[in-house]
Design a protein around this motif. Structure first.
Motif, PDB file in Angstrom:
ATOM      1  N   ILE A   7     -29.092   5.863  21.044  1.00 35.28           N
ATOM      2  CA  ILE A   7     -29.337   4.437  20.835  1.00 35.28           C
ATOM      3  C   ILE A   7     -28.788   4.024  19.477  1.00 35.28           C
ATOM      4  CG2 ILE A   7     -31.093   2.636  20.628  1.00 35.28           C
ATOM      5  CD1 ILE A   7     -32.874   4.310  22.444  1.00 35.28           C
ATOM      6  N   PHE A   8     -27.962   3.003  19.456  1.00 30.36           N
ATOM      7  CA  PHE A   8     -27.398   2.487  18.219  1.00 30.36           C
ATOM      8  C   PHE A   8     -27.947   1.080  18.000  1.00 30.36           C
ATOM      9  CE2 PHE A   8     -24.178   5.637  17.228  1.00 30.36           C
ATOM     10  CZ  PHE A   8     -24.037   6.295  18.436  1.00 30.36           C
ATOM     11  N   TYR A   9     -28.537   0.866  16.851  1.00 26.20           N
ATOM     12  CA  TYR A   9     -29.037  -0.460  16.504  1.00 26.20           C
ATOM     13  C   TYR A   9     -27.934  -1.193  15.760  1.00 26.20           C
ATOM     14  CZ  TYR A   9     -33.584   1.312  17.848  1.00 26.20           C
ATOM     15  OH  TYR A   9     -34.630   1.847  18.556  1.00 26.20           O
ATOM     16  N   CYS A  10     -27.297  -2.139  16.420  1.00 28.84           N
ATOM     17  CA  CYS A  10     -26.164  -2.860  15.826  1.00 28.84           C
ATOM     18  C   CYS A  10     -26.706  -4.032  15.014  1.00 28.84           C
ATOM     19  CB  CYS A  10     -25.213  -3.345  16.913  1.00 28.84           C
ATOM     20  SG  CYS A  10     -24.434  -1.960  17.780  1.00 28.84           S
ATOM     21  N   SER A  11     -26.883  -3.797  13.744  1.00 26.15           N
ATOM     22  CA  SER A  11     -27.474  -4.801  12.861  1.00 26.15           C
ATOM     23  C   SER A  11     -26.419  -5.786  12.395  1.00 26.15           C
ATOM     24  CB  SER A  11     -28.097  -4.103  11.642  1.00 26.15           C
ATOM     25  OG  SER A  11     -28.407  -5.023  10.647  1.00 26.15           O
ATOM     26  N   PHE A  12     -26.784  -7.059  12.323  1.00 30.53           N
ATOM     27  CA  PHE A  12     -25.862  -8.094  11.871  1.00 30.53           C
ATOM     28  C   PHE A  12     -26.216  -8.601  10.484  1.00 30.53           C
ATOM     29  CE2 PHE A  12     -25.963  -8.132  16.472  1.00 30.53           C
ATOM     30  CZ  PHE A  12     -24.625  -8.088  16.792  1.00 30.53           C
ATOM     31  N   SER A 241     -23.504  -0.920  12.310  1.00 29.09           N
ATOM     32  CA  SER A 241     -23.428  -2.363  12.145  1.00 29.09           C
ATOM     33  C   SER A 241     -21.994  -2.820  12.370  1.00 29.09           C
ATOM     34  CB  SER A 241     -23.898  -2.754  10.736  1.00 29.09           C
ATOM     35  OG  SER A 241     -23.853  -4.145  10.572  1.00 29.09           O
ATOM     36  N   LEU A 242     -21.796  -3.657  13.410  1.00 30.77           N
ATOM     37  CA  LEU A 242     -20.455  -4.060  13.805  1.00 30.77           C
ATOM     38  C   LEU A 242     -20.219  -5.556  13.701  1.00 30.77           C
ATOM     39  CD1 LEU A 242     -20.183  -1.794  16.947  1.00 30.77           C
ATOM     40  CD2 LEU A 242     -18.924  -1.503  14.814  1.00 30.77           C
ATOM     41  N   GLY A 243     -21.188  -6.360  14.114  1.00 33.16           N
ATOM     42  CA  GLY A 243     -20.967  -7.798  14.134  1.00 33.16           C
ATOM     43  C   GLY A 243     -20.050  -8.185  15.282  1.00 33.16           C
ATOM     44  N   GLY A 244     -19.694  -9.455  15.351  1.00 32.45           N
ATOM     45  CA  GLY A 244     -18.800  -9.936  16.396  1.00 32.45           C
ATOM     46  C   GLY A 244     -19.395  -9.761  17.783  1.00 32.45           C
ATOM     47  N   ARG A 245     -18.513  -9.524  18.763  1.00 39.32           N
ATOM     48  CA  ARG A 245     -18.951  -9.369  20.151  1.00 39.32           C
ATOM     49  C   ARG A 245     -18.569  -7.990  20.668  1.00 39.32           C
ATOM     50  NH1 ARG A 245     -16.685 -14.409  19.875  1.00 39.32           N
ATOM     51  NH2 ARG A 245     -14.746 -13.673  20.823  1.00 39.32           N
ATOM     52  N   CYS A 246     -18.703  -6.983  19.833  1.00 42.76           N
ATOM     53  CA  CYS A 246     -18.309  -5.628  20.206  1.00 42.76           C
ATOM     54  C   CYS A 246     -19.160  -5.107  21.367  1.00 42.76           C
ATOM     55  CB  CYS A 246     -18.457  -4.679  19.014  1.00 42.76           C
ATOM     56  SG  CYS A 246     -17.385  -5.106  17.618  1.00 42.76           S
ATOM     57  N   GLU A 247     -18.512  -4.375  22.253  1.00 43.75           N
ATOM     58  CA  GLU A 247     -19.198  -3.757  23.372  1.00 43.75           C
ATOM     59  C   GLU A 247     -19.065  -2.243  23.287  1.00 43.75           C
ATOM     60  OE1 GLU A 247     -17.648  -5.330  26.945  1.00 43.75           O
ATOM     61  OE2 GLU A 247     -18.351  -7.377  26.577  1.00 43.75           O
ATOM     62  N   TRP A 248     -20.181  -1.557  23.463  1.00 40.53           N
ATOM     63  CA  TRP A 248     -20.203  -0.088  23.432  1.00 40.53           C
ATOM     64  C   TRP A 248     -19.964   0.425  24.855  1.00 40.53           C
ATOM     65  CZ3 TRP A 248     -20.258   3.698  19.950  1.00 40.53           C
ATOM     66  CH2 TRP A 248     -20.665   4.979  20.347  1.00 40.53           C
ATOM     67  N   TYR A 249     -19.055   1.387  25.009  1.00 40.90           N
ATOM     68  CA  TYR A 249     -18.774   1.905  26.341  1.00 40.90           C
ATOM     69  C   TYR A 249     -18.621   3.419  26.286  1.00 40.90           C
ATOM     70  CZ  TYR A 249     -13.969   2.624  24.807  1.00 40.90           C
ATOM     71  OH  TYR A 249     -12.863   3.065  24.119  1.00 40.90           O
ATOM     72  N   CYS A 250     -18.781   4.072  27.399  1.00 41.47           N
ATOM     73  CA  CYS A 250     -18.567   5.504  27.538  1.00 41.47           C
ATOM     74  C   CYS A 250     -17.839   5.776  28.845  1.00 41.47           C
ATOM     75  CB  CYS A 250     -19.901   6.265  27.533  1.00 41.47           C
ATOM     76  SG  CYS A 250     -20.801   6.218  25.968  1.00 41.47           S
ATOM     77  N   ASP A 251     -16.913   6.741  28.810  1.00 39.02           N
ATOM     78  CA  ASP A 251     -16.265   7.189  30.032  1.00 39.02           C
ATOM     79  C   ASP A 251     -16.063   8.697  29.945  1.00 39.02           C
ATOM     80  OD1 ASP A 251     -14.055   7.614  28.343  1.00 39.02           O
ATOM     81  OD2 ASP A 251     -13.121   5.713  28.884  1.00 39.02           O
ATOM     82  N   ASP A 252     -15.244   9.249  30.806  1.00 40.32           N
ATOM     83  CA  ASP A 252     -15.081  10.703  30.852  1.00 40.32           C
ATOM     84  C   ASP A 252     -14.460  11.266  29.585  1.00 40.32           C
ATOM     85  OD1 ASP A 252     -16.178  10.748  33.354  1.00 40.32           O
ATOM     86  OD2 ASP A 252     -14.239  10.701  34.404  1.00 40.32           O
ATOM     87  N   ASP A 253     -13.773  10.414  28.831  1.00 47.60           N
ATOM     88  CA  ASP A 253     -13.096  10.881  27.622  1.00 47.60           C
ATOM     89  C   ASP A 253     -13.942  10.742  26.367  1.00 47.60           C
ATOM     90  OD1 ASP A 253     -10.681  11.538  28.935  1.00 47.60           O
ATOM     91  OD2 ASP A 253     -10.144   9.404  28.970  1.00 47.60           O
ATOM     92  N   GLY A 254     -15.079  10.058  26.483  1.00 46.51           N
ATOM     93  CA  GLY A 254     -15.918   9.865  25.302  1.00 46.51           C
ATOM     94  C   GLY A 254     -16.421   8.439  25.216  1.00 46.51           C
TER      95      GLY A 254
END
Length: 261
Positions: A7-12, A241-254
């Motif tokens: 779990i990553f808490y993306c703080s703004f 902490s990223l800001g913006g509209r970043c989306e976290w994703y995972c697939d077979d490569d990482g």
């Protein structure tokens, strides 16, 4: 394949409001240079000059602190002292005791903190801090001309826990930013101009808990970067902490981040 959910808490909060005013920092730098010009009391070159004749060096408890903040420096002093005398090392000392101090016999503390914020530094060379290997905290924020971090810029610092680089003009993160700093917990890089992060930039940072990258120019971040997976070794990361509209994703490569624009 078993996947461990993290779990990553993306703080703004780091990027709320406007970027800290560069105008104020530039005004202070220009004023300092004007004072130096008219008084001729300081030089921008560190040749044949000890760091502690320009910066303020002192001991606070068991911490040795080198404070070079807000001095208008254009480069990092190359001779950061690895140890500093305690406040009472020479207090009331006899000539013999002074000789003993200069021969290394007096009470010394290791240099653990260096403050370089509020200057005009443009570059962090490779291993520039390795002469003070016990550094635990480095503050380089509010350097509006700081663009370049050399590969291994913070090499040789096995005890580094806090690295503060926000509000500068860094454009990319090189390979092996701090390769020996396995206990680094906090890395602040928000409010720069970072567009590219090398895949091995964070290699060795297994203890990193807090990483701020908001307020940069990153479009994506993760696997497929040059040199490997940016997040592969960040096994302790808790705050991202990223800001913006970043989306976290995972697939077979990482796993990675996309859509930050």
């Amino acid at each position: 394949m078993t996947t461990t959910k993290k779990i990553f808490y993306c703080s703004f909060s780091f990027c709320d409001g406007h970027r800290v005013s560069t105008t104020k920092t530039l005004f202070i730098i220009v004023l300092i240079h004007l004072l130096r010009y008219f008084t001729a009391t300081a030089s921008s070159s560190f040749d044949d000059t000890l760091t502690c004749t320009i910066c303020t060096c002192f001991a606070r408890g068991n911490e040795g602190i080198v404070d070079c903040s807000d001095l208008g420096l254009e480069s990092i002093p190359p001779d950061i002292p690895p140890v500093l005398p305690t406040a009472t090392a020479l207090s009331g000392a006899s000539n013999d005791e002074e000789d003993d101090y200069y021969n290394g016999g007096a009470t010394l503390v290791t240099t653990t903190i260096i403050r370089l914020e509020g200057n005009a530094i443009t570059r962090v060379p490779r291993n520039i801090f390795s002469g003070a290997p016990h550094l635990e905290e480095i503050y380089l924020h509010d350097n509006p001309f700081l663009e370049t971090l050399d590969p291994g810029a913070f090499g040789g610092l096995e005890r580094l826990t806090n690295l503060v680089l926000h509000h500068a003009s860094i454009t990319s993160l090189p390979p092996d930013l701090a390769p020996q700093s396995g206990v680094l917990e906090r890395l602040w890089l928000h409010d720069n101009f970072i567009e590219r992060v090398h895949g091995t930039a964070f290699r060795g940072l297994k203890g990193l808990k807090e990483l701020t990258l908001c307020g940069n120019r990153l479009d994506h971040l993760g696997h497929g970067e040059e040199g490997g997976d940016v997040f592969e070794n960040l096994t302790s990361l808790y705050v991202l902490s990223l800001g913006g509209r970043c989306e976290w994703y995972c697939d077979d490569d990482g796993c990675g981040i996309a859509g930050c624009g």
